[in-house]
Design a protein around this motif. Sequence first.
Motif, PDB file in Angstrom:
ATOM      1  N   VAL A  91      33.626  44.923  42.972  1.00  0.00           N
ATOM      2  CA  VAL A  91      34.364  43.656  42.906  1.00  0.00           C
ATOM      3  C   VAL A  91      33.599  42.602  42.104  1.00  0.00           C
ATOM      4  O   VAL A  91      34.153  42.009  41.167  1.00  0.00           O
ATOM      5  N   PRO A  92      32.312  42.338  42.402  1.00  0.00           N
ATOM      6  CA  PRO A  92      31.576  41.377  41.563  1.00  0.00           C
ATOM      7  C   PRO A  92      31.477  41.821  40.099  1.00  0.00           C
ATOM      8  O   PRO A  92      31.547  40.993  39.186  1.00  0.00           O
ATOM      9  N   PHE A  93      31.329  43.137  39.887  1.00  0.00           N
ATOM     10  CA  PHE A  93      31.232  43.658  38.522  1.00  0.00           C
ATOM     11  C   PHE A  93      32.508  43.373  37.735  1.00  0.00           C
ATOM     12  O   PHE A  93      32.458  42.924  36.582  1.00  0.00           O
ATOM     13  N   ILE A  94      33.668  43.616  38.348  1.00  0.00           N
ATOM     14  CA  ILE A  94      34.938  43.393  37.654  1.00  0.00           C
ATOM     15  C   ILE A  94      35.187  41.904  37.428  1.00  0.00           C
ATOM     16  O   ILE A  94      35.689  41.507  36.373  1.00  0.00           O
ATOM     17  N   LEU A  95      34.842  41.069  38.398  1.00  0.00           N
ATOM     18  CA  LEU A  95      34.985  39.623  38.200  1.00  0.00           C
ATOM     19  C   LEU A  95      34.085  39.150  37.053  1.00  0.00           C
ATOM     20  O   LEU A  95      34.456  38.260  36.282  1.00  0.00           O
ATOM     21  N   TYR A  96      32.901  39.762  36.926  1.00  0.00           N
ATOM     22  CA  TYR A  96      32.000  39.454  35.811  1.00  0.00           C
ATOM     23  C   TYR A  96      32.620  39.867  34.474  1.00  0.00           C
ATOM     24  O   TYR A  96      32.413  39.220  33.443  1.00  0.00           O
ATOM     25  N   LYS A  97      33.412  40.954  34.508  1.00  0.00           N
ATOM     26  CA  LYS A  97      34.042  41.476  33.296  1.00  0.00           C
ATOM     27  C   LYS A  97      35.418  40.853  33.030  1.00  0.00           C
ATOM     28  O   LYS A  97      36.153  41.320  32.157  1.00  0.00           O
ATOM     29  N   ALA A  98      35.776  39.806  33.755  1.00  0.00           N
ATOM     30  CA  ALA A  98      37.123  39.231  33.658  1.00  0.00           C
ATOM     31  C   ALA A  98      37.478  38.819  32.235  1.00  0.00           C
ATOM     32  O   ALA A  98      38.600  39.046  31.759  1.00  0.00           O
ATOM     33  N   SER A  99      36.534  38.215  31.526  1.00  0.00           N
ATOM     34  CA  SER A  99      36.815  37.772  30.155  1.00  0.00           C
ATOM     35  C   SER A  99      37.074  38.954  29.229  1.00  0.00           C
ATOM     36  O   SER A  99      37.912  38.887  28.319  1.00  0.00           O
ATOM     37  N   LYS A 100      36.368  40.079  29.460  1.00  0.00           N
ATOM     38  CA  LYS A 100      36.594  41.291  28.660  1.00  0.00           C
ATOM     39  C   LYS A 100      37.990  41.848  28.938  1.00  0.00           C
ATOM     40  O   LYS A 100      38.686  42.319  28.029  1.00  0.00           O
ATOM     41  N   VAL A 132      40.451  46.673  59.386  1.00  0.00           N
ATOM     42  CA  VAL A 132      39.443  46.466  58.341  1.00  0.00           C
ATOM     43  C   VAL A 132      39.593  47.499  57.230  1.00  0.00           C
ATOM     44  O   VAL A 132      39.559  47.166  56.040  1.00  0.00           O
ATOM     45  N   ILE A 133      39.783  48.770  57.603  1.00  0.00           N
ATOM     46  CA  ILE A 133      39.977  49.837  56.620  1.00  0.00           C
ATOM     47  C   ILE A 133      41.198  49.550  55.747  1.00  0.00           C
ATOM     48  O   ILE A 133      41.169  49.698  54.521  1.00  0.00           O
ATOM     49  N   THR A 134      42.294  49.140  56.383  1.00  0.00           N
ATOM     50  CA  THR A 134      43.529  48.856  55.656  1.00  0.00           C
ATOM     51  C   THR A 134      43.345  47.711  54.667  1.00  0.00           C
ATOM     52  O   THR A 134      43.794  47.780  53.517  1.00  0.00           O
ATOM     53  N   LEU A 135      42.683  46.655  55.117  1.00  0.00           N
ATOM     54  CA  LEU A 135      42.416  45.518  54.228  1.00  0.00           C
ATOM     55  C   LEU A 135      41.562  45.930  53.031  1.00  0.00           C
ATOM     56  O   LEU A 135      41.885  45.601  51.872  1.00  0.00           O
ATOM     57  N   LEU A 136      40.475  46.652  53.292  1.00  0.00           N
ATOM     58  CA  LEU A 136      39.579  47.064  52.209  1.00  0.00           C
ATOM     59  C   LEU A 136      40.285  47.986  51.222  1.00  0.00           C
ATOM     60  O   LEU A 136      40.134  47.846  49.998  1.00  0.00           O
ATOM     61  N   ALA A 137      41.059  48.923  51.739  1.00  0.00           N
ATOM     62  CA  ALA A 137      41.770  49.856  50.868  1.00  0.00           C
ATOM     63  C   ALA A 137      42.814  49.140  50.021  1.00  0.00           C
ATOM     64  O   ALA A 137      42.950  49.417  48.822  1.00  0.00           O
ATOM     65  N   GLY A 138      43.555  48.212  50.631  1.00  0.00           N
ATOM     66  CA  GLY A 138      44.542  47.445  49.871  1.00  0.00           C
ATOM     67  C   GLY A 138      43.902  46.617  48.771  1.00  0.00           C
ATOM     68  O   GLY A 138      44.423  46.517  47.649  1.00  0.00           O
ATOM     69  N   MET A 139      42.749  46.027  49.075  1.00  0.00           N
ATOM     70  CA  MET A 139      42.018  45.238  48.067  1.00  0.00           C
ATOM     71  C   MET A 139      41.565  46.128  46.906  1.00  0.00           C
ATOM     72  O   MET A 139      41.686  45.753  45.732  1.00  0.00           O
ATOM     73  N   ALA A 140      41.039  47.314  47.251  1.00  0.00           N
ATOM     74  CA  ALA A 140      40.563  48.238  46.209  1.00  0.00           C
ATOM     75  C   ALA A 140      41.714  48.701  45.319  1.00  0.00           C
ATOM     76  O   ALA A 140      41.578  48.746  44.090  1.00  0.00           O
ATOM     77  N   LEU A 141      42.854  49.025  45.917  1.00  0.00           N
ATOM     78  CA  LEU A 141      44.009  49.480  45.143  1.00  0.00           C
ATOM     79  C   LEU A 141      44.553  48.371  44.247  1.00  0.00           C
ATOM     80  O   LEU A 141      44.947  48.618  43.096  1.00  0.00           O
ATOM     81  N   ALA A 142      44.577  47.139  44.759  1.00  0.00           N
ATOM     82  CA  ALA A 142      45.065  46.011  43.965  1.00  0.00           C
ATOM     83  C   ALA A 142      44.178  45.764  42.753  1.00  0.00           C
ATOM     84  O   ALA A 142      44.671  45.564  41.636  1.00  0.00           O
ATOM     85  N   ALA A 185      38.007  51.422  37.823  1.00  0.00           N
ATOM     86  CA  ALA A 185      39.345  51.504  38.422  1.00  0.00           C
ATOM     87  C   ALA A 185      39.516  52.807  39.191  1.00  0.00           C
ATOM     88  O   ALA A 185      40.073  52.825  40.297  1.00  0.00           O
ATOM     89  N   VAL A 186      39.020  53.907  38.621  1.00  0.00           N
ATOM     90  CA  VAL A 186      39.109  55.211  39.282  1.00  0.00           C
ATOM     91  C   VAL A 186      38.293  55.213  40.573  1.00  0.00           C
ATOM     92  O   VAL A 186      38.744  55.703  41.611  1.00  0.00           O
ATOM     93  N   ALA A 187      37.075  54.648  40.522  1.00  0.00           N
ATOM     94  CA  ALA A 187      36.218  54.607  41.710  1.00  0.00           C
ATOM     95  C   ALA A 187      36.865  53.799  42.830  1.00  0.00           C
ATOM     96  O   ALA A 187      36.830  54.204  44.004  1.00  0.00           O
ATOM     97  N   LEU A 188      37.461  52.672  42.494  1.00  0.00           N
ATOM     98  CA  LEU A 188      38.118  51.832  43.502  1.00  0.00           C
ATOM     99  C   LEU A 188      39.301  52.566  44.137  1.00  0.00           C
ATOM    100  O   LEU A 188      39.451  52.589  45.367  1.00  0.00           O
ATOM    101  N   ALA A 189      40.145  53.166  43.295  1.00  0.00           N
ATOM    102  CA  ALA A 189      41.312  53.873  43.814  1.00  0.00           C
ATOM    103  C   ALA A 189      40.901  55.079  44.649  1.00  0.00           C
ATOM    104  O   ALA A 189      41.448  55.325  45.725  1.00  0.00           O
ATOM    105  N   LEU A 200      33.257  48.628  47.146  1.00  0.00           N
ATOM    106  CA  LEU A 200      33.823  47.295  46.916  1.00  0.00           C
ATOM    107  C   LEU A 200      32.729  46.256  46.679  1.00  0.00           C
ATOM    108  O   LEU A 200      32.872  45.383  45.811  1.00  0.00           O
ATOM    109  N   LEU A 201      31.648  46.332  47.446  1.00  0.00           N
ATOM    110  CA  LEU A 201      30.555  45.358  47.288  1.00  0.00           C
ATOM    111  C   LEU A 201      29.940  45.417  45.894  1.00  0.00           C
ATOM    112  O   LEU A 201      29.490  44.396  45.359  1.00  0.00           O
TER     113      LEU A 201
END
Length: 334
Positions: free
Chosen positions: A210-219, A64-74, A248-252, A206-207
């Motif tokens: 992730v929704p915040f960045i998807l909301y900002k997708a058009s920007k 689970v940790i590996t999946l979450l970390a990989g998602m955040a880095l991506a 991006a910094v917070a996710l990484a 991530l919770l």
Amino acid sequence: MTNKYTKQRVILLVFLSLIIITAILSLGFGYSSVSFNRIIPTMLGEGSFKEEFVLFSIRLPRIVITLLAGMALALSGAILQSITRNDLADPGIIGINSGAGLGVALFFLYYPVEAGSFIYMLPIVAFVSAIIIAFLIYISSYTKGIGVQPIKIILIGVGFSMASSGGMVMLISSSEREKVDFISRWLAGSIWGTDWPFILAILPWLLILVPFILYKASKLDLLAFSEPVAVGVGVKVEKERIVLLLAAVALAASAVSVTGGISFIGLMAPHIAKSLIGPRNALYLPIAILIGGWLLLIADTIGRNLNSAEGVAAGIITALIGAPYFIYLLMKRS
């Protein structure tokens, strides 16, 4: 457009399936193996003490940790590529990961803290350290009247990355053996945060983000174009860029605080997603997130089963894959 979203759903389903398959393989393989026909019974509470210990205390939290970390880095890499308008941007390459690591190393070596709160403070310490490095990179890349230059931010970021890594090596040279081992594993990108509390340390980031960045997708789409285009449609370029850079910094930082110095996931995952669905952020970001989690899970699963009981750090496996990919992208751009 309907066809694009249909294609997106199919690709998402494929990568979800790949994640599930890889997770099952990861549960079964390892130094203390659990036969595959015992995984489901053990998950249902019908396993032996050893089987339950291996699955619930060792394998599942690590997966689970590996999946979450990989998602955040991506996702962090995808944001950086858009706001810098540079396909070579990655939190590991431009210094954010090593900046976070320098803060974690200083905190670990010199700040006395209770073991219970140490886990939850790590992402905050990593974020503060990474944001300082990101701020220094940002102002060093800023030219009055022009703004931030994408190429400049990559080159300066590489310099800060090397400086931060050098700082960690200096810390190692004057530290106790036990603490040196921890920092060495961190530098190699070993998944060291492998217990359930570490999931609670990274999951809230991530919770929220992730929704915040998807909301900002058009920007992000607009920022990927030239600044005159973005300004022409009413985007406050510098404000949006700073907000997204912070995300991006917070996710990484949240990822590397529990996994160590993992590079290239943030470079590869967005590129693979774009090649599958196109460059529109609303379409490729969800795919990139899944690809990032899957790539890091594969790297960790392979690394755990190589060499010995210690295995090979996931960061080394991703570097073996990512470095040639980085060189390929450089040659393609030249």
